[in-house]
Design a protein around this motif. Structure first.
Motif, short mmCIF file in Angstrom:
data_model
loop_
_atom_site.label_atom_id
_atom_site.label_comp_id
_atom_site.label_asym_id
_atom_site.label_seq_id
_atom_site.Cartn_x
_atom_site.Cartn_y
_atom_site.Cartn_z
N LEU B 269 0.84 -1.20 0.00
CA LEU B 269 0.00 0.00 0.00
C LEU B 269 0.87 1.25 0.00
CD1 LEU B 269 -2.76 1.37 0.14
CD2 LEU B 269 -2.71 1.07 2.63
N GLN B 270 1.96 1.22 0.78
CA GLN B 270 2.84 2.38 0.83
C GLN B 270 3.45 2.65 -0.55
OE1 GLN B 270 2.96 4.53 3.42
NE2 GLN B 270 3.96 5.73 1.80
N ARG B 271 3.85 1.57 -1.25
CA ARG B 271 4.40 1.76 -2.61
C ARG B 271 3.35 2.37 -3.53
NH1 ARG B 271 4.53 -2.11 -6.80
NH2 ARG B 271 4.44 -3.87 -5.35
N TYR B 272 2.12 1.87 -3.43
CA TYR B 272 1.06 2.42 -4.28
C TYR B 272 0.78 3.88 -3.93
CZ TYR B 272 -0.08 -2.39 -5.83
OH TYR B 272 -0.06 -3.67 -6.36
N ARG B 273 0.82 4.20 -2.63
CA ARG B 273 0.59 5.60 -2.23
C ARG B 273 1.68 6.49 -2.81
NH1 ARG B 273 -3.66 5.78 1.12
NH2 ARG B 273 -3.86 4.28 2.82
N ASP B 274 2.92 5.99 -2.77
CA ASP B 274 4.03 6.75 -3.36
C ASP B 274 3.82 6.92 -4.86
OD1 ASP B 274 5.21 6.84 -0.89
OD2 ASP B 274 6.75 5.32 -1.31
N ASN B 275 3.41 5.82 -5.51
CA ASN B 275 3.12 5.91 -6.95
C ASN B 275 2.06 6.97 -7.22
OD1 ASN B 275 4.83 3.73 -7.40
ND2 ASN B 275 3.19 2.24 -7.78
N MET B 276 0.99 6.92 -6.44
CA MET B 276 -0.13 7.84 -6.67
C MET B 276 0.28 9.29 -6.39
SD MET B 276 -3.13 8.39 -7.79
CE MET B 276 -4.04 6.84 -7.92
N ALA B 277 1.07 9.49 -5.34
CA ALA B 277 1.52 10.87 -5.04
C ALA B 277 2.34 11.41 -6.20
CB ALA B 277 2.33 10.87 -3.74
N ALA B 278 3.23 10.57 -6.74
CA ALA B 278 4.05 11.01 -7.87
C ALA B 278 3.19 11.30 -9.09
CB ALA B 278 5.11 9.94 -8.20
N LEU B 279 2.16 10.47 -9.28
CA LEU B 279 1.27 10.66 -10.42
C LEU B 279 0.45 11.93 -10.26
CD1 LEU B 279 0.17 9.35 -13.06
CD2 LEU B 279 -1.47 8.10 -11.64
N TYR B 280 -0.11 12.11 -9.07
CA TYR B 280 -0.95 13.28 -8.79
C TYR B 280 -0.13 14.56 -8.97
CZ TYR B 280 -5.06 15.42 -6.47
OH TYR B 280 -6.20 16.14 -6.18
N ASP B 281 1.05 14.58 -8.33
CA ASP B 281 1.94 15.75 -8.45
C ASP B 281 2.33 16.00 -9.90
OD1 ASP B 281 1.93 15.97 -5.72
OD2 ASP B 281 3.94 15.08 -5.42
N GLY B 282 2.72 14.93 -10.57
CA GLY B 282 3.22 15.07 -11.93
C GLY B 282 2.16 15.60 -12.88
N LEU B 283 0.94 15.07 -12.74
CA LEU B 283 -0.12 15.52 -13.66
C LEU B 283 -0.51 16.96 -13.35
CD1 LEU B 283 -2.34 12.33 -14.06
CD2 LEU B 283 -0.48 13.14 -15.51
N GLU B 284 -0.55 17.31 -12.06
CA GLU B 284 -0.84 18.71 -11.70
C GLU B 284 0.23 19.64 -12.29
OE1 GLU B 284 -3.70 19.36 -7.95
OE2 GLU B 284 -1.55 19.25 -7.45
N ALA B 285 1.48 19.20 -12.24
CA ALA B 285 2.56 20.02 -12.78
C ALA B 285 2.42 20.20 -14.30
CB ALA B 285 3.92 19.40 -12.45
N LEU B 286 1.75 19.22 -14.94
CA LEU B 286 1.48 19.35 -16.38
C LEU B 286 0.26 20.23 -16.65
CD1 LEU B 286 1.94 15.64 -17.62
CD2 LEU B 286 3.55 17.54 -17.93
N GLY B 287 -0.40 20.67 -15.57
CA GLY B 287 -1.57 21.52 -15.73
C GLY B 287 -2.88 20.75 -15.83
N LEU B 288 -2.81 19.44 -15.51
CA LEU B 288 -4.04 18.63 -15.56
C LEU B 288 -4.69 18.63 -14.17
CD1 LEU B 288 -2.68 15.67 -17.72
CD2 LEU B 288 -4.19 17.53 -18.47
N ARG B 289 -6.01 18.52 -14.14
CA ARG B 289 -6.74 18.59 -12.88
C ARG B 289 -7.36 17.25 -12.51
NH1 ARG B 289 -11.39 21.20 -12.61
NH2 ARG B 289 -11.61 21.19 -14.87
N PRO B 290 -6.89 16.61 -11.44
CA PRO B 290 -7.57 15.39 -10.96
C PRO B 290 -9.02 15.69 -10.56
CG PRO B 290 -5.39 15.61 -9.97
CD PRO B 290 -5.68 16.91 -10.67
N PHE B 291 -9.89 14.67 -10.66
CA PHE B 291 -11.28 14.84 -10.25
C PHE B 291 -11.41 14.99 -8.75
CE2 PHE B 291 -14.69 14.18 -13.40
CZ PHE B 291 -13.92 14.11 -14.54
N LEU B 292 -10.63 14.20 -8.02
CA LEU B 292 -10.79 14.16 -6.56
C LEU B 292 -9.72 15.01 -5.88
CD1 LEU B 292 -11.34 10.30 -6.04
CD2 LEU B 292 -13.09 12.08 -6.21
N PRO B 293 -10.10 15.65 -4.76
CA PRO B 293 -9.07 16.32 -3.95
C PRO B 293 -8.10 15.28 -3.38
CG PRO B 293 -11.20 16.33 -2.82
CD PRO B 293 -11.45 15.78 -4.18
N ARG B 294 -6.90 15.73 -3.07
CA ARG B 294 -5.87 14.83 -2.55
C ARG B 294 -6.34 13.99 -1.36
NH1 ARG B 294 -0.28 15.67 -3.91
NH2 ARG B 294 -0.38 17.41 -5.33
N ALA B 295 -7.10 14.60 -0.47
CA ALA B 295 -7.50 13.92 0.77
C ALA B 295 -8.40 12.72 0.50
CB ALA B 295 -8.20 14.90 1.70
#
Lengths: 375, 375
Positions: B269-295
């Motif tokens: 789970l920790q690895r997946y959380r790390d994966n997701m954090a990197a994905l969330y951050d990376g896509l935001e940095a590209l200017g894309l907006r996730p549907f869900l808030p981080r929390a």
């Protein structure tokens, strides 16, 4: 280890290699590959483009037998009912699958040592006009007897009834042509018998008009072959509804390449007949007695009487034979003590000769070789 | 190709290698291996020996959802009925599976962007004492929201009802302990999500007392979990009723070894959380907006709004991204244009960073990068 079991059979390394990768089933390229696989299977079944479709379902052949019965046999006992000749254990299982699904079943007595009598089927169907379907097992793995879908299908057709044909341990070697059998609602097979691929799904080749008409009638979304067909119309035939066992599907693609290279089902059947002849001869030479006479013995699997010896124990024999690198079925389908040995899979006569030698050595080792034939 | 889809996920070569052989499912050694596998899965689910059993079924998770509903929810609408909160597409599918199986279904409205409200579930169950079951999807792959079986299970338990928990895209990473959840009739999962193995079968961990009591009630032999349990009692838990997808089972054994070596579900789970954090951050940095808030964003899959550009076309984007060696889901579950990207499988942060870079390059290539973030 040489597997001489009625399936899953030995496969060629190329077939397994095709499955040894990560595959995304929803990818458009993969869908196209699956669509292509299904078209090849439809064609191999002698189905016509636009008239028949090959429909895949995860799970073993039993799942597909249930799905076909649910889809095509009405749950209303006034208009639906299935006649199942009791040709062996696979017919018995069809009975249970149909009954548990709430379909009306009529069991017809049948011989375990002779092909089904078409005249008896005709009499049984004629006697009850409310029976809509016949359920036939083409190759009965429990007895080794091959039944005749040509003769039986003609009877079903002439009486205006429909047929569900369990061709699980036949398809890919024994002949069947859907365009000659308008009475067939579902021709059922799996990849892991005569097609020499991996287990994980089953296939039914169906008339598309029938599949479409019956969508929504199965009393089960999972087992609704009509819905599988309609989904394919909407999204492409290679688009599954749920996650498919995609590695097993990829393996079957490679196995069909090998079937083509071998010369198709007729050539494969000839190899299996050669295998079976070598097995039959070899076991007789060891003093063992097959259940069926040569003329009736099918090419798929052989039931042979166990040596008439008080020390005979099937499990002990199978485990001892494994130490010689040969694995045969470890359960029997006959009342009398017996062994079941398969002749199908990616194997040929030299493999059979090696197996016969191993069986002889194992009989000697355990002191079970019939005396007149002792080495 | 890097697969970032919600399953089947990327697997380790060792996992696929375990499947790359011919296996005889009926062999006594193989049965023992399958029995071991099922015991490990029961244990991984926090089930107790003799109290719970892991029961395998060929097919995808949907087959198991239908089997669990058929087995545990009575077809008599006087004593059986299932409440299903509409948390997304997998809940919708559960509704259809239950309805087509002839079970009484009550659909409860639910948010697609927040975890399910336990008080609302309590109110809905309290309002209708004739509802016997709650059907909950733990990780909704269509929305990326993780629901809370602890809070919801407590409500179900307190009201004396039963729960069917679809943990398909949760199990192996997100926590669940059967001994803490006596209200669960079936905890359902598949090998090809967080367990990082191959598709082909599904598993339900069930209380054995319940499974045994319900044998024969499913209205389907194939989907009768009680019969699967009873067969295991008679013939050993590793003895299937029908030919199992044995290669996929062997792969799962190897995948469990890897899960153990990683440190179990918490480490995964920790690895997946790390994966997701990197994905969330990376896509935001590209200017894309996730549907869900981080929390609220779960660690399994991310729904992200498509770039607000008139030329946006999901299929074109997915195909272009494939040329960069990255495959994401090619369908969306939201009304607004979106992409779905998975963060699970045998992958880690460097893979995610490579994928984010590829997504950025593809957006540039197609002239779709949000202006404020153009490279």
């Amino acid at each position: 280890m040489l597997l001489l079991i009625p399936g899953p059979v030995m496969t060629h390394p190329d077939v397994r290699a095709a499955a040894n990768r990560d595959i995304a089933p929803w990818d458009h390229d993969v869908r196209a590959e699956v669509g292509d696989l299904l078209a090849r299977l439809r064609s191999l079944a002698g189905g016509a483009d636009g008239v028949h479709a090959a429909l895949p379902l995860p799970g073993s052949g039993h799942f597909m037998v249930e799905a076909a019965i649910r889809t095509f046999v009405s749950p209303s006992s006034e208009v639906g009912g299935i006649l199942i000749p009791a040709t062996g254990q696979y017919a018995d299982r069809m009975v249970r699958l149909a009954r548990d699904a709430g379909r009306r079943v009529t069991v017809m007595p049948a011989s375990l040592t002779r092909p089904l009598d078409a005249a008896a089927v005709k009499a049984a169907l004629s006697a009850d006009p409310s029976i809509s379907h016949l359920g036939l097992v083409y190759s009965e793995t429990s007895t080794g007897v091959i039944h005749d879908p040509e003769a039986i299908g003609a009877v079903v057709r002439s009486l205006g009834r429909r047929m569900i044909l369990d061709a699980v341990s036949a398809f890919g070697a024994l002949p069947i042509t859907m365009t000659d059998h308008p009475e067939i609602d579902a021709l059922i097979f799996t990849p892991n018998k005569c097609l020499e691929a991996l287990p994980g799904f089953s296939v039914a080749v169906c008339p598309v008009e029938r599949a479409e008409a019956r969508a929504g009638s199965a009393g089960s979304w999972s087992f609704d072959l009509g819905d599988i067909y309609v989904n394919g119309l909407a999204n492409g035939p290679g688009a599954g509804r749920f996650t498919p066992p995609i590695q097993a599907m990829a393996a079957l693609g490679a196995a069909l390449d090998r079937l083509d290279a071998e010369g198709g089902p007729a050539a494969r059947l000839q190899r299996y007949r050669d295998n079976m002849a070598a097995l039959y001869d070899g076991l007789e030479a060891l003093g063992l007695r097959p259940f069926l006479p040569r003329a009736i013995q099918g090419p798929i699997i052989l039931n042979v009487h166990a040596p008439a010896h008080p020390d005979w124990d099937l499990r002990r024999f199978v485990e001892a034979l494994k130490r010689h690198g040969v694995l045969i079925s470890n359960f029997r389908n006959t009342e009398e003590p017996s062994m079941r040995i398969g002749a199908i899979g990616a194997i040929a006569r030299p493999d059979i000769l090696r197996a016969v030698a191993a069986i002889g050595e194992t009989l000697d080792e355990l002191g079970l070789r019939p005396k007149a034939h002792a080495a």
